[in-house]
Each structure stands twice: as structure tokens, then as C-alpha cells.
Scaffold this motif. Structure first.
Motif, PDB file in Angstrom:
ATOM      1  N   SER A  33      -6.389   0.235  -4.833  1.00 53.23           N
ATOM      2  CA  SER A  33      -5.340  -0.718  -4.463  1.00 53.23           C
ATOM      3  C   SER A  33      -5.287  -0.915  -2.947  1.00 53.23           C
ATOM      4  CB  SER A  33      -3.974  -0.203  -4.925  1.00 53.23           C
ATOM      5  OG  SER A  33      -3.943  -0.074  -6.314  1.00 53.23           O
ATOM      6  N   GLY A  34      -4.953  -2.137  -2.575  1.00 51.18           N
ATOM      7  CA  GLY A  34      -4.691  -2.446  -1.178  1.00 51.18           C
ATOM      8  C   GLY A  34      -5.752  -3.291  -0.521  1.00 51.18           C
ATOM      9  N   CYS A  35      -5.316  -4.381   0.092  1.00 51.53           N
ATOM     10  CA  CYS A  35      -6.211  -5.216   0.889  1.00 51.53           C
ATOM     11  C   CYS A  35      -5.371  -6.080   1.822  1.00 51.53           C
ATOM     12  CB  CYS A  35      -7.086  -6.100   0.013  1.00 51.53           C
ATOM     13  SG  CYS A  35      -8.247  -7.070   0.994  1.00 51.53           S
ATOM     14  N   SER A  36      -5.634  -5.943   3.099  1.00 47.21           N
ATOM     15  CA  SER A  36      -4.913  -6.752   4.088  1.00 47.21           C
ATOM     16  C   SER A  36      -5.679  -8.015   4.473  1.00 47.21           C
ATOM     17  CB  SER A  36      -4.647  -5.914   5.342  1.00 47.21           C
ATOM     18  OG  SER A  36      -5.878  -5.504   5.923  1.00 47.21           O
ATOM     19  N   LEU A  37      -6.880  -8.193   3.936  1.00 47.97           N
ATOM     20  CA  LEU A  37      -7.707  -9.343   4.319  1.00 47.97           C
ATOM     21  C   LEU A  37      -7.235 -10.648   3.678  1.00 47.97           C
ATOM     22  CD1 LEU A  37     -11.227  -7.669   4.151  1.00 47.97           C
ATOM     23  CD2 LEU A  37      -9.789  -8.053   6.162  1.00 47.97           C
ATOM     24  N   HIS A  38      -6.831 -10.596   2.413  1.00 44.31           N
ATOM     25  CA  HIS A  38      -6.327 -11.767   1.687  1.00 44.31           C
ATOM     26  C   HIS A  38      -7.279 -12.959   1.820  1.00 44.31           C
ATOM     27  CE1 HIS A  38      -2.083 -10.111   1.203  1.00 44.31           C
ATOM     28  NE2 HIS A  38      -2.760  -9.202   1.864  1.00 44.31           N
ATOM     29  N   CYS A  39      -8.526 -12.749   1.506  1.00 46.69           N
ATOM     30  CA  CYS A  39      -9.543 -13.806   1.618  1.00 46.69           C
ATOM     31  C   CYS A  39      -9.181 -15.006   0.746  1.00 46.69           C
ATOM     32  CB  CYS A  39     -10.909 -13.277   1.196  1.00 46.69           C
ATOM     33  SG  CYS A  39     -11.506 -11.927   2.217  1.00 46.69           S
ATOM     34  N   TYR A  76       0.451  -0.495  -3.111  1.00 54.22           N
ATOM     35  CA  TYR A  76       1.220   0.328  -4.046  1.00 54.22           C
ATOM     36  C   TYR A  76       1.014  -0.093  -5.506  1.00 54.22           C
ATOM     37  CZ  TYR A  76       3.375   1.727   0.287  1.00 54.22           C
ATOM     38  OH  TYR A  76       3.580   2.190   1.570  1.00 54.22           O
ATOM     39  N   ALA A  77       0.145  -1.077  -5.730  1.00 57.36           N
ATOM     40  CA  ALA A  77      -0.143  -1.510  -7.103  1.00 57.36           C
ATOM     41  C   ALA A  77      -0.856  -0.389  -7.851  1.00 57.36           C
ATOM     42  CB  ALA A  77      -1.010  -2.766  -7.080  1.00 57.36           C
ATOM     43  N   GLY A  78      -0.763  -0.432  -9.156  1.00 58.33           N
ATOM     44  CA  GLY A  78      -1.433   0.579  -9.967  1.00 58.33           C
ATOM     45  C   GLY A  78      -0.670   1.879  -9.978  1.00 58.33           C
ATOM     46  N   LYS A  79      -1.409   2.969  -9.879  1.00 58.24           N
ATOM     47  CA  LYS A  79      -0.787   4.296  -9.922  1.00 58.24           C
ATOM     48  C   LYS A  79      -1.496   5.229  -8.953  1.00 58.24           C
ATOM     49  CE  LYS A  79      -3.345   4.632 -14.151  1.00 58.24           C
ATOM     50  NZ  LYS A  79      -3.312   4.523 -15.560  1.00 58.24           N
ATOM     51  N   ARG A 102     -25.719   5.626 -12.834  1.00 57.47           N
ATOM     52  CA  ARG A 102     -26.517   5.757 -11.617  1.00 57.47           C
ATOM     53  C   ARG A 102     -25.695   6.131 -10.389  1.00 57.47           C
ATOM     54  NH1 ARG A 102     -30.808   1.314  -9.358  1.00 57.47           N
ATOM     55  NH2 ARG A 102     -31.536   2.549  -7.619  1.00 57.47           N
ATOM     56  N   GLY A 103     -24.432   5.694 -10.372  1.00 59.99           N
ATOM     57  CA  GLY A 103     -23.627   5.992  -9.199  1.00 59.99           C
ATOM     58  C   GLY A 103     -22.218   5.461  -9.314  1.00 59.99           C
ATOM     59  N   LEU A 104     -21.495   5.581  -8.214  1.00 60.57           N
ATOM     60  CA  LEU A 104     -20.098   5.172  -8.113  1.00 60.57           C
ATOM     61  C   LEU A 104     -19.991   3.964  -7.199  1.00 60.57           C
ATOM     62  CD1 LEU A 104     -17.020   5.707  -8.454  1.00 60.57           C
ATOM     63  CD2 LEU A 104     -17.207   7.260  -6.493  1.00 60.57           C
ATOM     64  N   THR A 105     -19.245   2.967  -7.646  1.00 62.55           N
ATOM     65  CA  THR A 105     -18.919   1.805  -6.823  1.00 62.55           C
ATOM     66  C   THR A 105     -17.432   1.838  -6.519  1.00 62.55           C
ATOM     67  OG1 THR A 105     -20.684   0.435  -7.755  1.00 62.55           O
ATOM     68  CG2 THR A 105     -18.818  -0.723  -6.766  1.00 62.55           C
ATOM     69  N   LEU A 106     -17.087   1.639  -5.261  1.00 58.54           N
ATOM     70  CA  LEU A 106     -15.692   1.515  -4.842  1.00 58.54           C
ATOM     71  C   LEU A 106     -15.392   0.042  -4.674  1.00 58.54           C
ATOM     72  CD1 LEU A 106     -15.666   4.267  -2.091  1.00 58.54           C
ATOM     73  CD2 LEU A 106     -14.975   4.493  -4.486  1.00 58.54           C
ATOM     74  N   SER A 107     -14.349  -0.424  -5.338  1.00 56.42           N
ATOM     75  CA  SER A 107     -13.977  -1.821  -5.239  1.00 56.42           C
ATOM     76  C   SER A 107     -12.461  -1.909  -5.167  1.00 56.42           C
ATOM     77  CB  SER A 107     -14.540  -2.601  -6.435  1.00 56.42           C
ATOM     78  OG  SER A 107     -14.499  -3.984  -6.183  1.00 56.42           O
ATOM     79  N   GLY A 108     -11.957  -3.091  -5.258  1.00 55.89           N
ATOM     80  CA  GLY A 108     -10.508  -3.235  -5.200  1.00 55.89           C
ATOM     81  C   GLY A 108     -10.133  -4.686  -5.135  1.00 55.89           C
ATOM     82  N   GLY A 109      -9.244  -4.831  -4.338  1.00 57.12           N
ATOM     83  CA  GLY A 109      -8.762  -4.523  -3.046  1.00 57.12           C
ATOM     84  C   GLY A 109      -9.918  -4.293  -2.043  1.00 57.12           C
ATOM     85  N   TYR A 146      -5.205   3.318   5.249  1.00 53.84           N
ATOM     86  CA  TYR A 146      -4.351   4.200   4.454  1.00 53.84           C
ATOM     87  C   TYR A 146      -5.075   4.825   3.261  1.00 53.84           C
ATOM     88  CZ  TYR A 146      -3.697  -0.468   2.448  1.00 53.84           C
ATOM     89  OH  TYR A 146      -3.895  -1.736   1.966  1.00 53.84           O
ATOM     90  N   ASN A 147      -6.278   4.362   2.929  1.00 54.75           N
ATOM     91  CA  ASN A 147      -7.063   4.945   1.834  1.00 54.75           C
ATOM     92  C   ASN A 147      -8.153   5.900   2.323  1.00 54.75           C
ATOM     93  OD1 ASN A 147      -5.758   3.578  -0.283  1.00 54.75           O
ATOM     94  ND2 ASN A 147      -7.046   1.779  -0.001  1.00 54.75           N
ATOM     95  N   LEU A 148      -8.460   5.862   3.607  1.00 56.79           N
ATOM     96  CA  LEU A 148      -9.649   6.554   4.116  1.00 56.79           C
ATOM     97  C   LEU A 148      -9.656   8.060   3.871  1.00 56.79           C
ATOM     98  CD1 LEU A 148     -10.440   4.730   7.462  1.00 56.79           C
ATOM     99  CD2 LEU A 148     -11.602   4.524   5.255  1.00 56.79           C
ATOM    100  N   GLU A 149      -8.591   8.747   4.166  1.00 55.33           N
ATOM    101  CA  GLU A 149      -8.601  10.206   4.020  1.00 55.33           C
ATOM    102  C   GLU A 149      -8.787  10.621   2.562  1.00 55.33           C
ATOM    103  OE1 GLU A 149      -5.984  14.190   5.013  1.00 55.33           O
ATOM    104  OE2 GLU A 149      -5.289  12.268   5.764  1.00 55.33           O
TER     105      GLU A 149
END
Length: 97
Positions: A24-30, A42-45, A65-72, A78-81
Motif C-alpha cells: 500500500s501507498g503511492c505518492s506519485l499518483h500517475c 493505510y489501505a489494506g492491512k 522463480r522469485g518475488l515481485t514487489l508492486s502496489g502502490g 514509510y515502507n523502506l525499513e
């Protein structure tokens, strides 16, 4: 970190068969964003132990094969750590993915 969902088996978001964590979370709003419901951080859980177990169970399959991170936008400040700690654990448990 909040997440919207985990897709255990996906062929549309990266090379090969992958597991996708939708953060969750994206400030870009493309303009024309295909996933605007993910903009709210704060969307989701909250991503906790139950979600981590679900993610690791999916990653444990030999055909994944692997993990993809998407979203948002997973790499919002605020997600980095939380993502860093998760990815260290993923690499430790699945060094070939």
C-alpha cells in the motif's frame, strides 16, 4: 507497512512464475494509474506474521522463480525499513529466488 494482497502464483508481473506482494501507498499518483486504490498508505492491512507466513509458503514452491514487489509504490519512504527487513529474510530463506 500495509499491504493489499499477496498473489501466490503470477505470470504477469516479472519473469517466470512469481509471487507478488502488493504494498500500500503511492505518492506519485500517475495519470491513468491502473491501481489507484493502492495510493492510500493505510489501505489494506498491516503486514504481520500471518502475511509473512502466507508469502513464505508461496515462495517455497519449487516453480516460483522469485518475488515481485508492486502496489502502490513499494519503495515509498514509510515502507523502506519494513521491506528491507522482509527482503533480508526472503534472501536468507530463499537464496536462489
Amino acid at each position: 507497512m500495509n499491504y493489499l494482497s499477496i498473489t501466490p502464483c503470477d505470470i504477469a508481473n516479472g519473469q517466470g512464475v512469481r509471487t507478488v506482494l502488493w504494498v500500500s501507498g503511492c505518492s506519485l499518483h500517475c495519470p491513468g494509474c491502473h491501481n489507484p486504490e493502492s495510493h492510500d498508505r493505510y489501505a489494506g492491512k498491516p503486514f504481520g506474521e500471518e502475511a509473512k507466513k502466507e508469502l513464505f509458503d508461496a515462495l517455497s514452491k519449487p516453480y516460483i522463480r522469485g518475488l515481485t514487489l508492486s502496489g502502490g509504490h513499494p519503495l515509498e519512504d514509510y515502507n523502506l525499513e519494513d521491506l528491507y527487513l522482509l527482503l533480508v529474510d526472503v534472501k536468507k530463506n530463499f537464496p536462489d529466488k
